[in-house]
Scaffold this motif. Structure first.
Motif, PDB file in Angstrom:
ATOM      1  N   ASP A  46     -15.140  60.401 -45.076  1.00  0.00           N
ATOM      2  CA  ASP A  46     -14.540  59.140 -45.313  1.00  0.00           C
ATOM      3  C   ASP A  46     -13.054  59.424 -45.667  1.00  0.00           C
ATOM      4  OD1 ASP A  46     -16.661  58.043 -45.373  1.00  0.00           O
ATOM      5  OD2 ASP A  46     -17.401  59.128 -47.426  1.00  0.00           O
ATOM      6  N   HIS A  47     -12.312  60.522 -45.262  1.00  0.00           N
ATOM      7  CA  HIS A  47     -10.887  60.893 -45.293  1.00  0.00           C
ATOM      8  C   HIS A  47     -10.245  59.947 -44.057  1.00  0.00           C
ATOM      9  CE1 HIS A  47      -7.372  63.314 -45.066  1.00  0.00           C
ATOM     10  NE2 HIS A  47      -6.966  63.511 -45.689  1.00  0.00           N
ATOM     11  N   HIS A  48      -9.778  58.803 -45.243  1.00  0.00           N
ATOM     12  CA  HIS A  48      -9.457  57.479 -44.533  1.00  0.00           C
ATOM     13  C   HIS A  48      -7.639  58.127 -43.282  1.00  0.00           C
ATOM     14  CE1 HIS A  48      -6.689  57.370 -47.945  1.00  0.00           C
ATOM     15  NE2 HIS A  48      -8.049  57.534 -49.198  1.00  0.00           N
ATOM     16  N   PRO A  49      -7.454  58.532 -44.644  1.00  0.00           N
ATOM     17  CA  PRO A  49      -6.019  59.246 -43.542  1.00  0.00           C
ATOM     18  C   PRO A  49      -5.892  59.961 -42.212  1.00  0.00           C
ATOM     19  CG  PRO A  49      -5.858  60.167 -45.551  1.00  0.00           C
ATOM     20  CD  PRO A  49      -6.853  59.738 -45.809  1.00  0.00           C
ATOM     21  N   SER A  50      -6.667  60.822 -42.030  1.00  0.00           N
ATOM     22  CA  SER A  50      -7.866  61.052 -40.959  1.00  0.00           C
ATOM     23  C   SER A  50      -7.473  59.928 -39.739  1.00  0.00           C
ATOM     24  CB  SER A  50      -8.471  62.325 -40.869  1.00  0.00           C
ATOM     25  OG  SER A  50      -7.981  63.005 -41.427  1.00  0.00           O
ATOM     26  N   LEU A  51      -8.470  58.908 -40.077  1.00  0.00           N
ATOM     27  CA  LEU A  51      -8.550  57.896 -39.580  1.00  0.00           C
ATOM     28  C   LEU A  51      -8.110  57.346 -39.080  1.00  0.00           C
ATOM     29  CD1 LEU A  51     -11.940  56.289 -41.375  1.00  0.00           C
ATOM     30  CD2 LEU A  51     -12.524  57.111 -39.059  1.00  0.00           C
ATOM     31  N   ALA A  52      -6.693  56.701 -39.430  1.00  0.00           N
ATOM     32  CA  ALA A  52      -5.368  56.341 -39.579  1.00  0.00           C
ATOM     33  C   ALA A  52      -4.820  56.817 -38.563  1.00  0.00           C
ATOM     34  CB  ALA A  52      -4.606  55.695 -41.015  1.00  0.00           C
ATOM     35  N   GLY A  53      -4.851  58.078 -38.745  1.00  0.00           N
ATOM     36  CA  GLY A  53      -4.228  59.252 -37.695  1.00  0.00           C
ATOM     37  C   GLY A  53      -4.590  58.798 -36.766  1.00  0.00           C
ATOM     38  N   LYS A  54      -6.022  59.055 -36.021  1.00  0.00           N
ATOM     39  CA  LYS A  54      -6.925  59.289 -35.203  1.00  0.00           C
ATOM     40  C   LYS A  54      -6.805  57.433 -34.345  1.00  0.00           C
ATOM     41  CE  LYS A  54     -11.497  59.409 -33.460  1.00  0.00           C
ATOM     42  NZ  LYS A  54     -13.208  59.737 -34.357  1.00  0.00           N
ATOM     43  N   VAL A 111     -11.208  49.905 -44.399  1.00  0.00           N
ATOM     44  CA  VAL A 111     -12.388  49.733 -45.208  1.00  0.00           C
ATOM     45  C   VAL A 111     -12.502  51.070 -46.363  1.00  0.00           C
ATOM     46  CG1 VAL A 111     -14.890  49.582 -45.162  1.00  0.00           C
ATOM     47  CG2 VAL A 111     -13.588  48.740 -43.067  1.00  0.00           C
ATOM     48  N   ARG A 112     -12.330  51.844 -46.256  1.00  0.00           N
ATOM     49  CA  ARG A 112     -12.212  53.042 -47.309  1.00  0.00           C
ATOM     50  C   ARG A 112     -11.052  52.490 -48.115  1.00  0.00           C
ATOM     51  NH1 ARG A 112     -14.818  54.363 -42.674  1.00  0.00           N
ATOM     52  NH2 ARG A 112     -16.427  55.970 -42.960  1.00  0.00           N
ATOM     53  N   GLN A 113      -9.323  52.501 -47.677  1.00  0.00           N
ATOM     54  CA  GLN A 113      -8.610  52.246 -48.317  1.00  0.00           C
ATOM     55  C   GLN A 113      -7.507  51.199 -47.581  1.00  0.00           C
ATOM     56  OE1 GLN A 113      -8.061  53.695 -50.826  1.00  0.00           O
ATOM     57  NE2 GLN A 113      -5.949  53.109 -51.607  1.00  0.00           N
ATOM     58  N   PRO A 114      -7.608  49.825 -47.726  1.00  0.00           N
ATOM     59  CA  PRO A 114      -7.524  48.936 -47.500  1.00  0.00           C
ATOM     60  C   PRO A 114      -5.292  49.001 -47.983  1.00  0.00           C
ATOM     61  CG  PRO A 114      -8.155  48.390 -49.839  1.00  0.00           C
ATOM     62  CD  PRO A 114      -8.570  49.075 -49.321  1.00  0.00           C
ATOM     63  N   ALA A 115      -5.258  50.280 -47.071  1.00  0.00           N
ATOM     64  CA  ALA A 115      -3.091  50.496 -48.335  1.00  0.00           C
ATOM     65  C   ALA A 115      -2.959  49.992 -47.093  1.00  0.00           C
ATOM     66  CB  ALA A 115      -3.096  52.000 -47.539  1.00  0.00           C
ATOM     67  N   PRO A 116      -1.186  48.977 -47.128  1.00  0.00           N
ATOM     68  CA  PRO A 116      -0.443  48.329 -46.679  1.00  0.00           C
ATOM     69  C   PRO A 116       0.349  48.801 -45.562  1.00  0.00           C
ATOM     70  CG  PRO A 116      -0.032  48.456 -49.256  1.00  0.00           C
ATOM     71  CD  PRO A 116      -1.095  49.425 -49.028  1.00  0.00           C
ATOM     72  N   GLU A 117       0.147  50.182 -45.940  1.00  0.00           N
ATOM     73  CA  GLU A 117       1.092  50.661 -44.202  1.00  0.00           C
ATOM     74  C   GLU A 117      -0.345  51.210 -43.587  1.00  0.00           C
ATOM     75  OE1 GLU A 117      -0.910  54.828 -47.038  1.00  0.00           O
ATOM     76  OE2 GLU A 117       0.486  52.562 -47.308  1.00  0.00           O
ATOM     77  N   TYR A 118      -1.786  50.874 -43.710  1.00  0.00           N
ATOM     78  CA  TYR A 118      -2.672  50.415 -42.550  1.00  0.00           C
ATOM     79  C   TYR A 118      -2.490  49.518 -42.277  1.00  0.00           C
ATOM     80  CZ  TYR A 118      -4.271  54.782 -44.753  1.00  0.00           C
ATOM     81  OH  TYR A 118      -4.859  55.899 -45.161  1.00  0.00           O
ATOM     82  N   ALA A 119      -2.821  48.309 -42.809  1.00  0.00           N
ATOM     83  CA  ALA A 119      -2.815  47.177 -41.812  1.00  0.00           C
ATOM     84  C   ALA A 119      -1.526  46.855 -41.180  1.00  0.00           C
ATOM     85  CB  ALA A 119      -2.642  46.280 -43.320  1.00  0.00           C
ATOM     86  N   LEU A 120      -0.002  47.163 -41.722  1.00  0.00           N
ATOM     87  CA  LEU A 120       1.046  47.420 -41.012  1.00  0.00           C
ATOM     88  C   LEU A 120       0.708  48.042 -40.013  1.00  0.00           C
ATOM     89  CD1 LEU A 120       3.719  46.060 -40.604  1.00  0.00           C
ATOM     90  CD2 LEU A 120       4.770  48.539 -41.451  1.00  0.00           C
ATOM     91  N   ALA A 136      -1.089  40.493 -49.315  1.00  0.00           N
ATOM     92  CA  ALA A 136      -1.833  40.604 -50.743  1.00  0.00           C
ATOM     93  C   ALA A 136      -2.619  41.938 -50.844  1.00  0.00           C
ATOM     94  CB  ALA A 136      -3.347  39.843 -50.042  1.00  0.00           C
ATOM     95  N   ARG A 137      -2.567  42.977 -50.351  1.00  0.00           N
ATOM     96  CA  ARG A 137      -2.313  43.951 -50.943  1.00  0.00           C
ATOM     97  C   ARG A 137      -1.467  45.300 -51.457  1.00  0.00           C
ATOM     98  NH1 ARG A 137      -6.592  46.961 -52.786  1.00  0.00           N
ATOM     99  NH2 ARG A 137      -5.968  49.739 -53.014  1.00  0.00           N
ATOM    100  N   VAL A 138      -0.759  44.274 -51.150  1.00  0.00           N
ATOM    101  CA  VAL A 138       0.910  44.301 -52.034  1.00  0.00           C
ATOM    102  C   VAL A 138       0.830  44.193 -52.959  1.00  0.00           C
ATOM    103  CG1 VAL A 138       3.753  44.940 -51.528  1.00  0.00           C
ATOM    104  CG2 VAL A 138       2.272  45.721 -49.779  1.00  0.00           C
ATOM    105  N   LYS A 139       0.653  42.930 -53.466  1.00  0.00           N
ATOM    106  CA  LYS A 139       0.835  41.410 -54.979  1.00  0.00           C
ATOM    107  C   LYS A 139      -0.197  42.896 -55.552  1.00  0.00           C
ATOM    108  CE  LYS A 139       0.454  37.874 -56.124  1.00  0.00           C
ATOM    109  NZ  LYS A 139       0.627  35.772 -55.933  1.00  0.00           N
TER     110      LYS A 139
END
Length: 333
Positions: A99-107, A129-138, A162-165
């Motif tokens: 569930d390490h979401h930074p590694s999923l985004a890096g992958k 899904v695990r972390q709706p972080a703005p940087e992942y959406a971008l 929406a997430r930033v807000k």
């Protein structure tokens, strides 16, 4: 560790160093190694950073701590332009903590660089899904945009806003990410206003780079170059920083510097962005090769003309003389 983060956010390298020295005096565990590795990375000491982070990963006891260290090693590989190596570490991190979401985004980023776009999209979606972080959406939105899937890209940009807000209500600061998004995909003037305020709060190299790029997008290249130079001179070796500075210099007609920094960006990481890396290659092609004869500043503005050599006159070939009578032209035996 909190002081290190605070000094880093302010762009205070001396403060970071002092806080790290104090931390080393107080403790010597894996968390200290990992923190030191990140500080070394920010200073541009990649080999030292990788060594510390690998030691921390080997000695980590908990799965989450191990995953975090392996992810950082993967990030170093990514920043060196080695997506295959980065993918290996992201996968290792996910084996430790699925569930390490930074590694999923890096992958997802590494897979996209390798041309495995379907897998990349799934990996980014899993991270969101695990972390709706703005940087992942971008990042996902820009990947969709690079694939010319405009409606899907717009949907992710809506998620970002929406997430930033939402996070802003909870006290989370995502101004830098939102500013970069507005600079490239929205209102550049609004991006400048946001990032000026952000830079006053956090004068880090990352904030300087973002503000410089927003100023460039708003047409303020002279001021933009000051912040872009600060980011590249005082920050880590990041391809996007070099590219941003090079594009600003290109608009200012400083073609030699632009050629150097855009080339540096592609040398550091040819895959640094699905949208900007192709533009960097086009920009470098348009700049062409440097002119022959070395840098222009090595020569006078109006060099003296070389002296003109005097004209040469050709002499007529001598006429052959007839042999005298009584003599023979052949050699006597």
């Amino acid at each position: 560790p909190v002081l290190i983060d605070a000094y880093s956010g302010l762009g205070d390298a001396k403060g970071v160093g002092k806080a790290l020295d104090t931390l080393k005096e107080l403790n010597s565990g894996t968390s200290v190694m990992a923190r030191a590795g990140q500080v070394y990375r920010d200073r541009g000491w990649r080999e030292d950073a990788a060594s510390k982070l690998m030691d921390a990963a080997a000695l980590a006891e908990g799965s989450a701590e191990k995953a975090a260290c392996l992810y950082r090693v993967g990030e170093l590989a990514w920043e060196r332009g080695e997506p295959k190596e980065a993918l290996r570490y992201y996968d290792a991190a996910l084996r430790s903590d699925p569930d390490h979401h930074p590694s999923l985004a890096g992958k997802g980023r590494a897979l996209a660089a390798l041309g495995r776009t379907s897998e990349a999209l799934r990996s980014y979606q899993s991270a969101l899904v695990r972390q709706p972080a703005p940087e992942y959406a971008l990042a996902l939105g820009e990947l969709y945009e690079s694939l010319r899937l405009t409606p899907a890209a717009r949907a992710q940009y809506d998620v970002l806003r929406a997430r930033v807000k939402q996070e802003g209500v909870n006290g989370v600061n995502d101004e830098r990410i939102l500013g970069l998004f507005e600079a490239d995909h929205g209102d550049a003037d609004e991006a400048v206003d946001r990032l000026r305020a952000e830079f006053k709060r956090h004068g880090s190299p990352e904030a300087a780079d973002a503000l410089g790029w927003a100023l460039h997008r708003a047409g303020e290249d002279e001021e933009a170059l000051k912040y872009a130079t600060r980011a590249t001179d005082k920050g880590p070796r990041i391809a996007a920083f070099s590219y941003h500075r090079g594009e600003i210099e290109r608009d200012l007609e400083r073609y030699g510097a632009a050629r150097r920094h855009i080339g540096e960006a592609l040398l550091l990481n040819p895959y640094f962005s699905p949208l900007l890396a192709p533009k960097a290659r086009e920009a470098l092609d348009s700049l062409g090769d440097p002119p022959e004869g070395g840098p222009a500043e090595m020569y006078a503005a109006n060099p003296p003309e070389p002296p003109t050599p005097p004209p040469t006159t050709s002499r007529p070939a001598p006429k052959p003389t007839a042999p005298r009578s009584g003599t023979s032209t052949s050699k006597q035996s």
